[in-house]
Scaffold this motif. Structure first.
Motif, PDB file in Angstrom:
ATOM      1  N   UNK A 129      -3.128  -4.549   6.724  1.00  0.00           N
ATOM      2  CA  UNK A 129      -2.553  -4.260   5.408  1.00  0.00           C
ATOM      3  C   UNK A 129      -2.300  -5.510   4.580  1.00  0.00           C
ATOM      4  N   UNK A 130      -2.572  -6.706   5.140  1.00  0.00           N
ATOM      5  CA  UNK A 130      -2.446  -7.945   4.386  1.00  0.00           C
ATOM      6  C   UNK A 130      -1.283  -8.810   4.777  1.00  0.00           C
ATOM      7  N   UNK A 131      -0.475  -8.395   5.756  1.00  0.00           N
ATOM      8  CA  UNK A 131       0.670  -9.191   6.179  1.00  0.00           C
ATOM      9  C   UNK A 131       0.193 -10.310   7.106  1.00  0.00           C
ATOM     10  N   UNK A 132       0.647 -11.540   6.953  1.00  0.00           N
ATOM     11  CA  UNK A 132       0.242 -12.627   7.850  1.00  0.00           C
ATOM     12  C   UNK A 132       0.650 -12.353   9.301  1.00  0.00           C
ATOM     13  N   UNK A 133       0.092 -13.173  10.206  1.00  0.00           N
ATOM     14  CA  UNK A 133       0.283 -12.920  11.625  1.00  0.00           C
ATOM     15  C   UNK A 133       1.766 -12.983  12.022  1.00  0.00           C
ATOM     16  N   UNK A 134       2.450 -14.087  11.695  1.00  0.00           N
ATOM     17  CA  UNK A 134       3.834 -14.266  12.150  1.00  0.00           C
ATOM     18  C   UNK A 134       4.766 -13.213  11.553  1.00  0.00           C
ATOM     19  N   UNK A 135       4.742 -12.957  10.239  1.00  0.00           N
ATOM     20  CA  UNK A 135       5.602 -11.875   9.723  1.00  0.00           C
ATOM     21  C   UNK A 135       5.273 -10.512  10.321  1.00  0.00           C
ATOM     22  N   UNK A 136       3.988 -10.239  10.565  1.00  0.00           N
ATOM     23  CA  UNK A 136       3.623  -8.947  11.146  1.00  0.00           C
ATOM     24  C   UNK A 136       4.211  -8.782  12.537  1.00  0.00           C
ATOM     25  N   UNK A 137       4.138  -9.845  13.343  1.00  0.00           N
ATOM     26  CA  UNK A 137       4.688  -9.778  14.696  1.00  0.00           C
ATOM     27  C   UNK A 137       6.199  -9.643  14.655  1.00  0.00           C
ATOM     28  N   UNK A 138       6.847 -10.425  13.806  1.00  0.00           N
ATOM     29  CA  UNK A 138       8.311 -10.381  13.728  1.00  0.00           C
ATOM     30  C   UNK A 138       8.790  -9.010  13.264  1.00  0.00           C
TER      31      UNK A 138
ATOM     32  N   UNK B  81       5.209  -3.482  26.790  1.00  0.00           N
ATOM     33  CA  UNK B  81       5.612  -3.372  25.384  1.00  0.00           C
ATOM     34  C   UNK B  81       4.600  -4.044  24.463  1.00  0.00           C
ATOM     35  N   UNK B  82       3.992  -5.122  24.938  1.00  0.00           N
ATOM     36  CA  UNK B  82       2.943  -5.770  24.138  1.00  0.00           C
ATOM     37  C   UNK B  82       1.767  -4.832  23.941  1.00  0.00           C
ATOM     38  N   UNK B  83       1.358  -4.143  25.023  1.00  0.00           N
ATOM     39  CA  UNK B  83       0.281  -3.157  24.890  1.00  0.00           C
ATOM     40  C   UNK B  83       0.646  -2.075  23.877  1.00  0.00           C
ATOM     41  N   UNK B  84       1.915  -1.650  23.888  1.00  0.00           N
ATOM     42  CA  UNK B  84       2.323  -0.566  23.002  1.00  0.00           C
ATOM     43  C   UNK B  84       2.459  -1.022  21.552  1.00  0.00           C
ATOM     44  N   UNK B  85       2.912  -2.274  21.326  1.00  0.00           N
ATOM     45  CA  UNK B  85       3.166  -2.751  19.965  1.00  0.00           C
ATOM     46  C   UNK B  85       1.967  -3.437  19.327  1.00  0.00           C
ATOM     47  N   UNK B  86       0.962  -3.778  20.136  1.00  0.00           N
ATOM     48  CA  UNK B  86      -0.201  -4.470  19.573  1.00  0.00           C
ATOM     49  C   UNK B  86      -0.905  -3.655  18.488  1.00  0.00           C
ATOM     50  N   UNK B  87      -1.118  -2.339  18.639  1.00  0.00           N
ATOM     51  CA  UNK B  87      -1.757  -1.594  17.534  1.00  0.00           C
ATOM     52  C   UNK B  87      -0.949  -1.628  16.246  1.00  0.00           C
ATOM     53  N   UNK B  88       0.399  -1.604  16.351  1.00  0.00           N
ATOM     54  CA  UNK B  88       1.230  -1.644  15.142  1.00  0.00           C
ATOM     55  C   UNK B  88       1.094  -2.997  14.453  1.00  0.00           C
ATOM     56  N   UNK B  89       1.121  -4.072  15.236  1.00  0.00           N
ATOM     57  CA  UNK B  89       0.960  -5.403  14.653  1.00  0.00           C
ATOM     58  C   UNK B  89      -0.416  -5.557  14.009  1.00  0.00           C
ATOM     59  N   UNK B  90      -1.453  -5.043  14.668  1.00  0.00           N
ATOM     60  CA  UNK B  90      -2.806  -5.126  14.099  1.00  0.00           C
ATOM     61  C   UNK B  90      -2.905  -4.340  12.798  1.00  0.00           C
ATOM     62  N   UNK B  91      -2.234  -3.192  12.736  1.00  0.00           N
ATOM     63  CA  UNK B  91      -2.275  -2.396  11.505  1.00  0.00           C
ATOM     64  C   UNK B  91      -1.570  -3.126  10.360  1.00  0.00           C
TER      65      UNK B  91
END
Length: 662
Positions: free
Chosen positions: A76-85, A62-72
């Protein structure tokens, strides 16, 4: 042949063969037992530790699958923790809603199944009544009934002695005691605690992996591949990209299959069409078995719902159209099924992971096997994993052809050649595959591992291959003629000046005659036959002969009188001296013809050939040999032969004159 020709070191062979992957193991290679023992230890750990490792494996994928979404989102300007959450919350909300919808539809289907019981019984009876006495259905029914009677009779036979009836069996009685509400609640919630705990563990692990992705990557590199950062970085990037691309593209393909399926089933009147579309999306992640299950369930429901057979036929037609569209249009377009694994490896991996981790392992089998194949690509100790699971050919085309020539199998060699010739021309196949394969055979001959019988078998198989490709050669020759006609009709027929044409284009051979002959052995004869066919494609008249025709002077009579060139072929680069002898012989017999030699090389790059004093040309590749054989250059002058006999007679005349003077 000199002793230096037969003694070739292993390093020289490696240099001659050029850079390529070697899959065979030499006797001096280290033992594979440590790697095999490591594999067994890993399998044991995976089996006995599946309660802990299975959630971790799901979290990693799931990390492999969700990593591109978090990176995108971060771009777009969202910080790391909010982007992951945000990524994790959206992903698991979708999964939970998906599961709730599926569970609701399954419960509804289960409630409606008794209503379909009458249709099922009626159809079974109609099948029985429609069959004749010799029908398969009636036979199966009679067999089942007879077996049932035998079983019932066997149960009735044992009776108590002296009595005419069977003894009464004791009746099981279960005592129900009133339970407390807390105990009842515990009995209901207890079975759910395990899945809920696993889901929570997966969510937590995914969150921390997404947050500490770069840190985990650096730690992994430090533990595993600190000594080779380049190789380890490539392995991590390839594993992540291949697994992520597989999961994403497979999801897109499955959605492109499940959504139209749901609409199609709704249109024909199948109950709960959304359920079957959603199940198809999930089940198609299971290789080979999942699509079958996704097809059988709606077909069974159509069988149960409709009193007739039209609904079953409509559902079957929907699945047929979707399968053809998905396999032939959507998957090739999105490359959703290209994982780098062979089809057999996918099946074996599905069986293995299903045995190891059950149904969840069956779903995870393809991504996990992709990671194993990447491990085998970059870790030398586990290279066998890529050989076993990978989809790339483990032999180069030249090595595959040489193996088929050794086995005396021209049919399979022809199949490989036809696959190659779907995109390239005959000149490319002979120059890049066939001639290098003969060079491999020549190296084995020089090492002394090929017998004379094997070389004759190689020659026979190669000649059969050449004859099998004659039809393709004829098609290429016709294409050349059509192009020449189009060019002459579209442009003024002015011949290009020397040196202004394309260097890769071979000259026109119409009206020219070329004589090709092998130099020293059957392998040379095979290379001469291949060169002859390429020259025929260019429109030239070609006569090919074997090296055995040279000693008995038969080759001299085989040379057409109108020949423009004579080409002698050698696979051994050290045959320059023998080549000069043959060229001198042909040159003095046919002074009006161009005579040259081809000393084949493997890399097919133009290199400075050895100088042969009386040769009109010396080539090292098939393209340069064909270009020289069809060239319009005049033959070089021939040095006069030494008159040994005249010199002897003049000595005798001088002695006689001296005696007469005395």
């Amino acid at each position: 042949m000199s002793s230096s020709d037969t003694k070739i070191t292993e390093a020289e062979l490696k240099n001659d063969l050029g850079p390529h992957r070697v899959y065979s193991t030499s006797p001096s290679s280290p033992s594979r037992m440590p790697a095999f023992a490591s594999v067994l230890a890993v399998i044991a750990i995976l089996y006995f530790g599946k309660e802990v490792l299975l959630p971790l494996a799901i979290a990693v994928l799931l990390t492999f699958a969700l990593a591109p979404i978090s990176s995108r989102l971060r771009k777009l300007g969202l910080p790391r923790i909010p982007a992951v959450i945000v990524t994790v919350v959206i992903a698991f909300l979708v999964l939970v809603l998906f599961g709730l919808v599926v569970a609701g539809h399954v419960a509804e289907v289960a409630q409606n199944l008794p209503a379909y019981q009458g249709n099922i019984i009626a159809k079974i009876r109609s099948l029985q009544e429609s069959g004749t006495d010799s029908g398969i259905v009636r036979r199966l029914t009679s067999v089942v009934e007879s077996v049932g009677r035998e079983l019932s009779n066997a149960e009735e036979r044992p009776v108590a002695p002296g009595t005419g009836s069977r003894p009464r069996e004791p009746v099981l009685v279960e005592i129900f005691a009133p339970s407390r509400p807390i105990e009842t609640l515990t009995s209901l919630i207890g079975p759910l605690l395990g899945p809920i705990a696993s889901l929570g563990l997966i969510i937590v692990v995914v969150v921390f992996m997404l947050l500490e992705r770069e840190e985990l990557r650096d730690r992994f590199i430090r533990l595993v591949g600190y000594g080779d950062l380049h190789r380890t970085t490539e392995a991590i990037q390839e594993a992540g990209s291949r697994v992520g691309r597989y999961l994403l593209m497979q999801l897109v393909v499955n959605c492109a299959y499940g959504v139209p399926l749901a609409f199609g089933l709704w249109a024909v009147g199948i109950p709960n069409p959304a359920l079957w579309g959603m199940l198809a999306i999930v089940l198609r992640f299971v290789p080979y078995i999942g699509p079958v299950i996704a097809t059988v369930l709606p077909l069974f429901l159509a069988f149960a719902v409709d009193p007739g057979w039209s609904l079953v036929l409509w559902v079957g037609a929907i699945f047929l159209v979707l399968e053809l569209t998905s396999n032939n249009v959507i998957e090739p377009w999105l490359y959703g099924s290209r994982t780098g694994l062979s089809p057999l490896a996918i099946i074996v991996a599905a069986i293995f992971w299903a045995w190891l981790w059950g149904p969840v392992g069956l779903v995870l089998s393809t991504p996990l096997t992709v990671c194993l194949a990447v491990l085998g690509r970059y870790v030398p100790q586990f290279e066998f994993l890529e050989v076993v699971f990978g989809s790339d050919p483990v032999l180069d085309p030249k090595e595959r052809l040489y193996q088929r020539l050794l086995a005396g199998d021209p049919d399979e060699a022809t199949d490989y050649a036809e696959e190659f010739l779907e995109e390239d021309y005959l000149e490319d196949y002979y120059g890049k595959v066939a001639i290098p394969a003969l060079l491999l055979a020549e190296k084995d001959r020089r090492r002394g591992v090929l017998t004379a019988e094997q070389m004759e078998q190689l020659f026979g198989t190669a000649i059969t291959l050449v004859s099998n490709l004659a039809e393709i050669a004829q098609e290429e020759e016709e294409e050349e003629e059509e192009e020449e006609e189009k060019d002459s009709a579209g442009r003024p027929s002015t011949a290009p000046k020397e040196g202004n044409g394309d260097e890769n284009e071979l000259p026109d051979g119409r009206g020219k005659t070329v004589f090709c002959i092998g130099g020293r052995g059957p392998l040379d004869d095979a290379s001469a036959a291949m060169l002859a066919q390429v020259l025929q494609v260019q429109g030239a008249e070609v006569v090919a002969a074997r090296h055995s025709d040279i000693p008995n002077r038969r080759a001299m009579s085989l040379v057409p009188k109108q020949s423009n060139a004579i080409v002698v072929c050698f696979l051994n680069e050290d045959s320059a001296r023998h080549a000069s002898i043959l060229i001198r012989r042909f040159k003095r017999i046919y002074p009006a013809m161009r005579v040259g030699a081809v000393l084949w090389v493997e890399d097919q790059e133009e290199r400075l050939p050895p100088a042969l004093r009386e040769a009109d040309f010396v080539a090292t590749t098939l393209t340069s040999a064909a270009r020289e054989a069809l060239a319009d250059a005049p033959p070089s002058s021939v040095a006069p032969a030494r008159k040994i006999r005249t010199r002897r007679s003049s000595n005798k005349t001088g002695i006689a004159a001296a005696r007469s003077e005395l």
